[in-house]
Design a protein around this motif. Structure first.
Motif, PDB file in Angstrom:
ATOM      1  N   ASP A 161       0.828  -1.211   0.000  1.00 50.43           N
ATOM      2  CA  ASP A 161       0.000   0.000   0.000  1.00 50.43           C
ATOM      3  C   ASP A 161       0.862   1.260   0.000  1.00 50.43           C
ATOM      4  OD1 ASP A 161      -2.217   1.613   0.077  1.00 50.43           O
ATOM      5  OD2 ASP A 161      -2.438   1.502   2.246  1.00 50.43           O
ATOM      6  N   VAL A 162       1.427   1.560  -1.152  1.00 50.41           N
ATOM      7  CA  VAL A 162       2.375   2.678  -1.248  1.00 50.41           C
ATOM      8  C   VAL A 162       1.775   4.015  -0.787  1.00 50.41           C
ATOM      9  CG1 VAL A 162       3.801   4.015  -2.854  1.00 50.41           C
ATOM     10  CG2 VAL A 162       3.764   1.519  -2.984  1.00 50.41           C
ATOM     11  N   PRO A 163       0.511   4.355  -1.134  1.00 51.68           N
ATOM     12  CA  PRO A 163      -0.028   5.650  -0.680  1.00 51.68           C
ATOM     13  C   PRO A 163      -0.213   5.746   0.834  1.00 51.68           C
ATOM     14  CG  PRO A 163      -1.276   4.836  -2.549  1.00 51.68           C
ATOM     15  CD  PRO A 163      -0.414   3.702  -2.077  1.00 51.68           C
ATOM     16  N   SER A 164       0.097   4.689   1.559  1.00 52.11           N
ATOM     17  CA  SER A 164       0.041   4.772   3.018  1.00 52.11           C
ATOM     18  C   SER A 164       1.114   5.729   3.554  1.00 52.11           C
ATOM     19  CB  SER A 164       0.238   3.374   3.625  1.00 52.11           C
ATOM     20  OG  SER A 164       0.190   3.439   5.026  1.00 52.11           O
ATOM     21  N   PHE A 165       2.170   5.924   2.768  1.00 53.49           N
ATOM     22  CA  PHE A 165       3.233   6.844   3.200  1.00 53.49           C
ATOM     23  C   PHE A 165       2.778   8.282   2.981  1.00 53.49           C
ATOM     24  CE2 PHE A 165       5.635   2.977   2.395  1.00 53.49           C
ATOM     25  CZ  PHE A 165       6.523   2.959   3.463  1.00 53.49           C
ATOM     26  N   GLU A 166       2.981   9.105   3.995  1.00 57.56           N
ATOM     27  CA  GLU A 166       2.681  10.531   3.862  1.00 57.56           C
ATOM     28  C   GLU A 166       3.682  11.311   4.723  1.00 57.56           C
ATOM     29  OE1 GLU A 166      -1.260  11.347   5.267  1.00 57.56           O
ATOM     30  OE2 GLU A 166      -0.865  10.589   7.275  1.00 57.56           O
ATOM     31  N   PRO A 167       3.850  12.608   4.431  1.00 58.76           N
ATOM     32  CA  PRO A 167       4.835  13.372   5.196  1.00 58.76           C
ATOM     33  C   PRO A 167       4.492  13.397   6.682  1.00 58.76           C
ATOM     34  CG  PRO A 167       4.168  14.576   3.226  1.00 58.76           C
ATOM     35  CD  PRO A 167       3.243  13.411   3.354  1.00 58.76           C
ATOM     36  N   TYR A 168       5.521  13.300   7.500  1.00 55.93           N
ATOM     37  CA  TYR A 168       5.344  13.316   8.949  1.00 55.93           C
ATOM     38  C   TYR A 168       5.127  14.755   9.423  1.00 55.93           C
ATOM     39  CZ  TYR A 168       6.595  12.824  13.909  1.00 55.93           C
ATOM     40  OH  TYR A 168       6.587  12.846  15.274  1.00 55.93           O
ATOM     41  N   VAL A 169       4.071  14.943  10.187  1.00 55.60           N
ATOM     42  CA  VAL A 169       3.801  16.269  10.759  1.00 55.60           C
ATOM     43  C   VAL A 169       4.438  16.299  12.146  1.00 55.60           C
ATOM     44  CG1 VAL A 169       2.010  17.886  11.520  1.00 55.60           C
ATOM     45  CG2 VAL A 169       1.623  16.433   9.508  1.00 55.60           C
ATOM     46  N   PRO A 170       5.416  17.199  12.360  1.00 56.50           N
ATOM     47  CA  PRO A 170       6.099  17.213  13.671  1.00 56.50           C
ATOM     48  C   PRO A 170       5.096  17.317  14.816  1.00 56.50           C
ATOM     49  CG  PRO A 170       7.221  18.648  12.132  1.00 56.50           C
ATOM     50  CD  PRO A 170       5.960  18.207  11.444  1.00 56.50           C
ATOM     51  N   GLY A 171       5.307  16.512  15.816  1.00 54.41           N
ATOM     52  CA  GLY A 171       4.432  16.541  16.993  1.00 54.41           C
ATOM     53  C   GLY A 171       3.320  15.510  16.950  1.00 54.41           C
ATOM     54  N   SER A 172       3.093  14.917  15.783  1.00 53.79           N
ATOM     55  CA  SER A 172       1.966  13.971  15.682  1.00 53.79           C
ATOM     56  C   SER A 172       2.385  12.582  16.165  1.00 53.79           C
ATOM     57  CB  SER A 172       1.431  13.918  14.260  1.00 53.79           C
ATOM     58  OG  SER A 172       2.447  13.524  13.373  1.00 53.79           O
ATOM     59  N   PRO A 173       1.411  11.839  16.685  1.00 51.96           N
ATOM     60  CA  PRO A 173       1.727  10.485  17.154  1.00 51.96           C
ATOM     61  C   PRO A 173       1.797   9.512  15.985  1.00 51.96           C
ATOM     62  CG  PRO A 173      -0.602  10.928  17.467  1.00 51.96           C
ATOM     63  CD  PRO A 173      -0.009  12.171  16.873  1.00 51.96           C
ATOM     64  N   TRP A 174       2.161   8.272  16.274  1.00 53.65           N
ATOM     65  CA  TRP A 174       2.080   7.206  15.273  1.00 53.65           C
ATOM     66  C   TRP A 174       0.625   6.750  15.278  1.00 53.65           C
ATOM     67  CZ3 TRP A 174       3.889   1.568  16.416  1.00 53.65           C
ATOM     68  CH2 TRP A 174       3.587   0.762  15.320  1.00 53.65           C
ATOM     69  N   VAL A 175      -0.128   7.154  14.245  1.00 52.78           N
ATOM     70  CA  VAL A 175      -1.577   6.898  14.254  1.00 52.78           C
ATOM     71  C   VAL A 175      -1.910   5.418  14.090  1.00 52.78           C
ATOM     72  CG1 VAL A 175      -2.269   9.185  13.468  1.00 52.78           C
ATOM     73  CG2 VAL A 175      -1.789   7.417  11.787  1.00 52.78           C
ATOM     74  N   GLY A 176      -0.964   4.644  13.584  1.00 57.35           N
ATOM     75  CA  GLY A 176      -1.242   3.228  13.366  1.00 57.35           C
ATOM     76  C   GLY A 176      -0.977   2.359  14.584  1.00 57.35           C
ATOM     77  N   TYR A 177      -0.613   2.984  15.710  1.00 56.72           N
ATOM     78  CA  TYR A 177      -0.213   2.184  16.884  1.00 56.72           C
ATOM     79  C   TYR A 177      -1.290   1.185  17.307  1.00 56.72           C
ATOM     80  CZ  TYR A 177       0.697   1.010  21.758  1.00 56.72           C
ATOM     81  OH  TYR A 177       0.875   0.326  22.930  1.00 56.72           O
ATOM     82  N   ARG A 178      -2.524   1.662  17.469  1.00 56.39           N
ATOM     83  CA  ARG A 178      -3.585   0.759  17.933  1.00 56.39           C
ATOM     84  C   ARG A 178      -3.825  -0.358  16.917  1.00 56.39           C
ATOM     85  NH1 ARG A 178      -9.854   2.206  19.223  1.00 56.39           N
ATOM     86  NH2 ARG A 178      -9.755   2.960  17.100  1.00 56.39           N
ATOM     87  N   GLN A 179      -3.828   0.018  15.643  1.00 55.58           N
ATOM     88  CA  GLN A 179      -4.057  -0.988  14.607  1.00 55.58           C
ATOM     89  C   GLN A 179      -2.923  -2.021  14.600  1.00 55.58           C
ATOM     90  OE1 GLN A 179      -4.369   0.594  10.574  1.00 55.58           O
ATOM     91  NE2 GLN A 179      -6.291  -0.518  10.296  1.00 55.58           N
ATOM     92  N   PHE A 180      -1.702  -1.551  14.805  1.00 59.42           N
ATOM     93  CA  PHE A 180      -0.576  -2.492  14.866  1.00 59.42           C
ATOM     94  C   PHE A 180      -0.759  -3.474  16.016  1.00 59.42           C
ATOM     95  CE2 PHE A 180       3.477  -4.038  16.337  1.00 59.42           C
ATOM     96  CZ  PHE A 180       4.069  -4.477  15.169  1.00 59.42           C
ATOM     97  N   CYS A 181      -1.144  -2.941  17.175  1.00 61.63           N
ATOM     98  CA  CYS A 181      -1.364  -3.817  18.340  1.00 61.63           C
ATOM     99  C   CYS A 181      -2.440  -4.848  18.036  1.00 61.63           C
ATOM    100  CB  CYS A 181      -1.778  -2.992  19.555  1.00 61.63           C
ATOM    101  SG  CYS A 181      -0.448  -1.997  20.239  1.00 61.63           S
ATOM    102  N   MET A 182      -3.553  -4.390  17.462  1.00 59.19           N
ATOM    103  CA  MET A 182      -4.706  -5.276  17.250  1.00 59.19           C
ATOM    104  C   MET A 182      -4.453  -6.326  16.169  1.00 59.19           C
ATOM    105  SD  MET A 182      -7.811  -2.497  17.592  1.00 59.19           S
ATOM    106  CE  MET A 182      -9.067  -3.613  16.999  1.00 59.19           C
ATOM    107  N   MET A 183      -3.700  -5.943  15.149  1.00 61.58           N
ATOM    108  CA  MET A 183      -3.553  -6.858  14.013  1.00 61.58           C
ATOM    109  C   MET A 183      -2.272  -7.680  14.044  1.00 61.58           C
ATOM    110  SD  MET A 183      -5.395  -5.129  10.853  1.00 61.58           S
ATOM    111  CE  MET A 183      -5.948  -6.744  10.462  1.00 61.58           C
TER     112      MET A 183
END
Lengths: 486, 73
Positions: free
Chosen positions: A147-169
């Motif tokens: 899923d190449v479009p999953s990559f997007e520029p990192y906004v300073p200060g933002s968390p890793w939004v995929g953390y919960r999904q990583f834990c669950m999956m």
């Protein structure tokens, strides 16, 4: 446009059909014309691609094969009425598989791949929108991110939004197997989003609560989720007409890059430390412990070799593959082999062996053949049924039929009917009720399998197949058949 | 001194707010969890980086010494 609109192209190929599992991120959609895999991307996703494709970290991941081969399609390869501002073309995955069909070490390697990608991305000031295991597929025994479009520029200060999904999956399913000895496949098949933190916390109870990563990623996570979802529930209850649409601000915590990278690297250490706890399995030692004499086993291998080498095939299924002896024979004569077995340990061993042997065209999967993966998700189409992901040219069913007919009580005619629906050549081993293994399966049940005789089998098979060749295995009540659909 | 600055900034960063939106809901509880785990992980991460930097300093001195010796030959 609507995202589901078929798109025509100037190549003269049939219209691109939207993939039924690609719609969640509105910035792109995958299409398939039966020949090429094409992804329509939005203006924003195109801008991201233009920047991303120049990034050394991304180019390195592409070159190492960790990310699926991708190129931007030139404008002249897309018709004038194209529905998206631009299109990417991806290398095709020979056969899709889903996390509920993977063994422990496949899910673990997929998890480590995802962590590797997000770590490298964050270090280079990029991030990933999600962390779903469905974004990883297999080229043989090598995981690849699609899923190449999953990559997007990192906004300073933002968390890793995929953390919960990583834990669950990834994390919780792996912990469940490693810490409790409970296979994760039925959990992931039951809920395509993975295992909720609260459920993981309940499952990983007792002494498991002290195991590596559990106090923080499971227990603390579940507590925090429960606390904040409780607060949201209270807020929902207070939403009356008088509240005038005023919602409380969502809580935002600034995360430094050190916080995000530290968390990712901590997860890498946790995941690396997890092991399946594999010991001996009934069929896992099949290669050395099989119930055949050496001569019969060699005869069987020669029969399969002859059928497999008759001509080159694109896709072979080895149903009931065990640790893959016959899959490997077929792999020498076919583009791709999908090996399926219900024994999780046998498949795990098969996968581990494949990683070492690097025979890159065999994908081992776990599945109960009496209950193959169905169509799932939105409208039952988001995740395709096993037998709707590409038709095989050759199907092996060796030492399988008695497990289907006797153990699972699937009528022989039903099983043969399903095989015929695949429209493929079949190499099948008939095992009569006189066979020792059949007798063992029959030990505690009524023998209602009168059709499981050689004559009965041949008569039934002849209704829909031509028998190309057959071979009795001396000293056994088994016979091999090479069948061609009539 | 520099370490002190790093720790202080990590602590302050954790208290500041930031806007971020994603097509999946990261979940408030999960974001708070990553903030807590991340706070401690950042300290460990920073210490590791300093450790490797110091280690590299010594090992590069050693290796450069070897290179010098090699050059002299």
């Amino acid at each position: 446009m609507t995202a589901a609109t078929p798109v025509s192209r100037s190549t003269g190929a049939s219209p691109l059909q939207p993939d039924s599992g690609s719609f969640r991120d509105r910035n792109n959609r995958v299409y398939d014309d039966g020949n090429r895999i094409v992804r329509g991307i939005s203006t924003e996703a195109l801008a991201n691609w233009n920047a991303l494709s120049k990034e050394p970290f991304f180019r390195g991941l592409l070159e190492s094969g960790k990310i699926i081969g991708t190129r931007l399609l030139p404008a002249d390869e897309v018709a004038g009425d194209a529905a998206w501002p631009a299109y990417l073309e991806h290398e095709r995955i020979p056969f899709l598989s889903y996390p509920y069909e993977w063994c422990f070490d496949m899910l673990k390697d997929a998890a480590l791949l995802h962590l590797d990608l997000i770590e490298k991305a964050i270090e280079a000031d990029w991030t990933m929108k999600d962390a779903t295991a469905y974004n990883i597929q297999w080229l043989g025994s090598r995981p690849v991110f699609i899923d190449v479009p999953s990559f997007e520029p990192y906004v300073p200060g933002s968390p890793w939004v995929g953390y919960r999904q990583f834990c669950m999956m990834f994390l919780y399913p792996l912990m469940l197997q490693a810490y409790k000895g409970i296979g994760f496949q039925s959990f992931l098949r039951g809920d395509l989003e993975g295992i909720e933190p609260s459920i993981a916390s309940n499952l990983l109870s007792g002494r498991s609560r002290l195991r590596k990563g559990v106090p923080t990623h499971v227990y603390l996570h579940a507590r925090m989720q429960s606390r904040y979802s409780g607060a949201e529930l209270n807020e929902a209850k207070s939403l009356t007409e008088e509240s005038d649409g005023k919602l409380s601000e969502s809580r935002k915590f600034r995360h430094s890059k050190a916080m995000v990278l530290g968390t990712i690297q901590g997860l890498q250490r946790v995941v690396r430390s997890l092991s399946s706890g594999d010991k001996r399995t009934t069929w896992g030692n099949y290669d050395t412990d099989h119930s055949y004499g050496e001569a019969s086993f060699e005869t069987k291998k020669a029969f399969v070799e002859k059928a497999a080498s008759a001509r080159s095939r694109k896709l072979v299924w080895d149903l009931g593959s065990n640790t893959g002896t016959f899959s490997r024979i077929c792999a020498n004569h076919a583009d791709y082999v999908v090996s399926v077995d219900g024994d999780t340990k046998a498949i795990n061993r098969f996968y581990e062996a494949q990683k070492v042997q690097q025979q890159g065209n065999i994908c081992p999967l776990i599945m109960n053949l009496a209950n193959i993966s169905p169509g799932q998700g939105w409208r039952g189409r988001e995740r395709k049924a096993f037998d709707e992901r590409g038709k095989p040219d050759l199907v092996l069913c060796l030492a399988l039929i008695h497990h289907i007919v006797i153990s699972a009580n699937i009528p022989l005619a039903e099983f043969l009917g399903w095989l015929r629906s695949l429209d493929a050549e079949i190499v099948i081993e008939f095992v009569s009720v006189e066979d020792d293994m059949s007798k063992m399966l029959l030990r505690n049940r009524v023998n209602q399998y009168s059709d499981m005789t050689e004559a009965g089998f041949e008569s039934m098979v002849s209704q829909s197949f031509d028998i190309v060749s057959s071979q009795s295995l001396k000293g056994t009540h088994r016979k091999l058949y090479h069948l061609a659909p009539r | 001194m520099r370490l002190k600055v790093v720790f202080t900034s990590i602590a302050l960063l954790g208290l500041m707010t930031s806007q971020s939106y994603a097509y999946i809901d990261p979940g408030t509880g999960s974001v708070v969890t990553t903030a807590i785990i991340g706070f401690f992980a950042a300290i460990a991460y920073t210490l590791r980086r300093y450790f490797y930097r110091v280690k590299d300093l010594f090992s590069s001195k050693k290796s450069s010494g070897r290179t010098d010796a090699g050059d002299k030959k």
